[in-house]
Scaffold this motif. Sequence first.
Motif, PDB file in Angstrom:
ATOM      1  N   VAL A  65       9.718   0.787   3.037  1.00  0.00           N
ATOM      2  CA  VAL A  65       8.648   1.915   1.836  1.00  0.00           C
ATOM      3  C   VAL A  65       7.578   1.810   2.733  1.00  0.00           C
ATOM      4  O   VAL A  65       7.005   0.818   2.522  1.00  0.00           O
ATOM      5  CB  VAL A  65       9.467   1.142   1.093  1.00  0.00           C
ATOM      6  CG1 VAL A  65       8.892   1.473  -0.279  1.00  0.00           C
ATOM      7  CG2 VAL A  65      10.939   0.949   0.480  1.00  0.00           C
ATOM      8  N   ALA A  66       6.934   2.703   2.009  1.00  0.00           N
ATOM      9  CA  ALA A  66       5.583   2.954   2.606  1.00  0.00           C
ATOM     10  C   ALA A  66       4.377   2.042   1.958  1.00  0.00           C
ATOM     11  O   ALA A  66       5.179   2.073   0.676  1.00  0.00           O
ATOM     12  CB  ALA A  66       5.563   4.263   2.708  1.00  0.00           C
ATOM     13  N   SER A  67       4.118   1.051   2.215  1.00  0.00           N
ATOM     14  CA  SER A  67       2.124   0.695   1.815  1.00  0.00           C
ATOM     15  C   SER A  67       1.345   1.406   1.768  1.00  0.00           C
ATOM     16  O   SER A  67       0.984   2.446   2.986  1.00  0.00           O
ATOM     17  CB  SER A  67       2.475  -0.162   2.192  1.00  0.00           C
ATOM     18  OG  SER A  67       4.061  -1.209   1.367  1.00  0.00           O
ATOM     19  N   ILE A  68       0.712   1.570   0.921  1.00  0.00           N
ATOM     20  CA  ILE A  68      -0.472   2.038   0.915  1.00  0.00           C
ATOM     21  C   ILE A  68      -1.982   1.645   0.339  1.00  0.00           C
ATOM     22  O   ILE A  68      -1.743   0.526  -0.762  1.00  0.00           O
ATOM     23  CB  ILE A  68      -1.146   3.481   0.274  1.00  0.00           C
ATOM     24  CG1 ILE A  68       0.449   4.549   0.725  1.00  0.00           C
ATOM     25  CG2 ILE A  68      -2.059   4.408   0.364  1.00  0.00           C
ATOM     26  CD1 ILE A  68       0.546   5.630  -1.100  1.00  0.00           C
ATOM     27  N   GLY A  69      -2.895   1.339   1.469  1.00  0.00           N
ATOM     28  CA  GLY A  69      -3.905   0.301   1.218  1.00  0.00           C
ATOM     29  C   GLY A  69      -4.997   1.215  -0.263  1.00  0.00           C
ATOM     30  O   GLY A  69      -4.733   2.273  -0.153  1.00  0.00           O
ATOM     31  N   PRO A  70      -5.843   0.156  -1.000  1.00  0.00           N
ATOM     32  CA  PRO A  70      -6.572   0.293  -1.969  1.00  0.00           C
ATOM     33  C   PRO A  70      -7.541   1.448  -1.497  1.00  0.00           C
ATOM     34  O   PRO A  70      -7.316   2.346  -2.127  1.00  0.00           O
ATOM     35  CB  PRO A  70      -7.343  -0.712  -2.073  1.00  0.00           C
ATOM     36  CG  PRO A  70      -6.706  -2.222  -1.948  1.00  0.00           C
ATOM     37  CD  PRO A  70      -5.811  -1.463  -0.473  1.00  0.00           C
ATOM     38  N   ALA A  71      -7.834   1.526  -0.864  1.00  0.00           N
ATOM     39  CA  ALA A  71      -9.306   2.914  -0.079  1.00  0.00           C
ATOM     40  C   ALA A  71      -8.081   4.069   0.099  1.00  0.00           C
ATOM     41  O   ALA A  71      -8.853   5.431  -0.545  1.00  0.00           O
ATOM     42  CB  ALA A  71      -9.741   2.341   1.244  1.00  0.00           C
ATOM     43  N   ARG A  72      -7.305   4.159   0.446  1.00  0.00           N
ATOM     44  CA  ARG A  72      -6.425   5.294   0.737  1.00  0.00           C
ATOM     45  C   ARG A  72      -5.402   5.823  -0.311  1.00  0.00           C
ATOM     46  O   ARG A  72      -5.482   7.066  -1.081  1.00  0.00           O
ATOM     47  CB  ARG A  72      -5.427   5.066   1.801  1.00  0.00           C
ATOM     48  CG  ARG A  72      -4.024   6.698   2.066  1.00  0.00           C
ATOM     49  CD  ARG A  72      -4.937   7.769   3.005  1.00  0.00           C
ATOM     50  NE  ARG A  72      -4.001   8.227   3.456  1.00  0.00           N
ATOM     51  CZ  ARG A  72      -4.058   9.219   3.645  1.00  0.00           C
ATOM     52  NH1 ARG A  72      -5.709   9.813   4.675  1.00  0.00           N
ATOM     53  NH2 ARG A  72      -3.497  10.002   5.123  1.00  0.00           N
ATOM     54  N   LEU A  73      -5.495   4.885  -1.644  1.00  0.00           N
ATOM     55  CA  LEU A  73      -4.308   5.265  -2.636  1.00  0.00           C
ATOM     56  C   LEU A  73      -5.703   5.831  -3.639  1.00  0.00           C
ATOM     57  O   LEU A  73      -5.465   7.146  -3.885  1.00  0.00           O
ATOM     58  CB  LEU A  73      -4.169   4.209  -3.039  1.00  0.00           C
ATOM     59  CG  LEU A  73      -3.606   4.269  -4.826  1.00  0.00           C
ATOM     60  CD1 LEU A  73      -2.012   4.890  -4.168  1.00  0.00           C
ATOM     61  CD2 LEU A  73      -3.221   2.741  -5.107  1.00  0.00           C
ATOM     62  N   ILE A  74      -6.853   5.675  -3.651  1.00  0.00           N
ATOM     63  CA  ILE A  74      -8.174   6.603  -4.363  1.00  0.00           C
ATOM     64  C   ILE A  74      -8.147   7.545  -3.762  1.00  0.00           C
ATOM     65  O   ILE A  74      -7.841   8.427  -4.702  1.00  0.00           O
ATOM     66  CB  ILE A  74      -9.208   5.418  -4.693  1.00  0.00           C
ATOM     67  CG1 ILE A  74      -9.966   5.883  -5.680  1.00  0.00           C
ATOM     68  CG2 ILE A  74      -9.685   4.883  -3.825  1.00  0.00           C
ATOM     69  CD1 ILE A  74      -9.817   4.633  -7.174  1.00  0.00           C
TER      70      ILE A  74
END
Length: 220
Positions: A65-74
């Motif tokens: 399952v993919a994980s997204i970093g905070p910067a990418r998420l915003i």
Amino acid sequence: MRISDKLREKIEEQIATGELPPGCALDEAMLVEAHGVSRTPVREALIQLASDGLIEIRPRRGAVVASIGPARLIEMFEVMAELEAMCGRLAARRMTEDERSNLRAAYKACEVARAAQDTDSYFYCNEQFHAAIYAGSHNKFLCEQAFQLQRRLRPYRRLQLRVRKRMGVSLKEHKSILRFITAADADSAAIALREHVVVQGERFGDLLASLAELAPVATN
């Protein structure tokens, strides 16, 4: 519906609910046994989920399952907010009376879920509310892009509803959006939808806190 499509929807739902958290491995053999299907539909489902960005298929390591970093998420929420604003602007100008009725019905369903304090039901009603706005834009390409990014952000949008009082705030924002769209106020509808979706300030901190709760599960 094909077996692979049904399986994709099931896995997507498990990702959205946190049953399959970021970093969780998706073993083909286990999926075959758990769902009683052959390897072919499992592989087809995983390929589709990977194309949607919900999972990552890594050489010699399988799917996770993919994980997204905070910067990418915003960044992704910023783009989602602009897409929704465009949909709202066009919907306010182009919605038919039947489509406005569908939007009102979706809002009423959100009200019922909010009154019952049922976050799961509210999540699905919320999706119907936004889908009605996408459809009302009468721009197929815009709808496709909005739905694609919505699927990618689905687990994180669901997490937001776990934050205390967020469901009530969301409903108030829906009420304003509904009012602006039905009044054909395109500019106000766009602004309201942008502010409704974008994650910043306290809302971003709350989302990160919710993500942190999943971290121990994701690393097992």
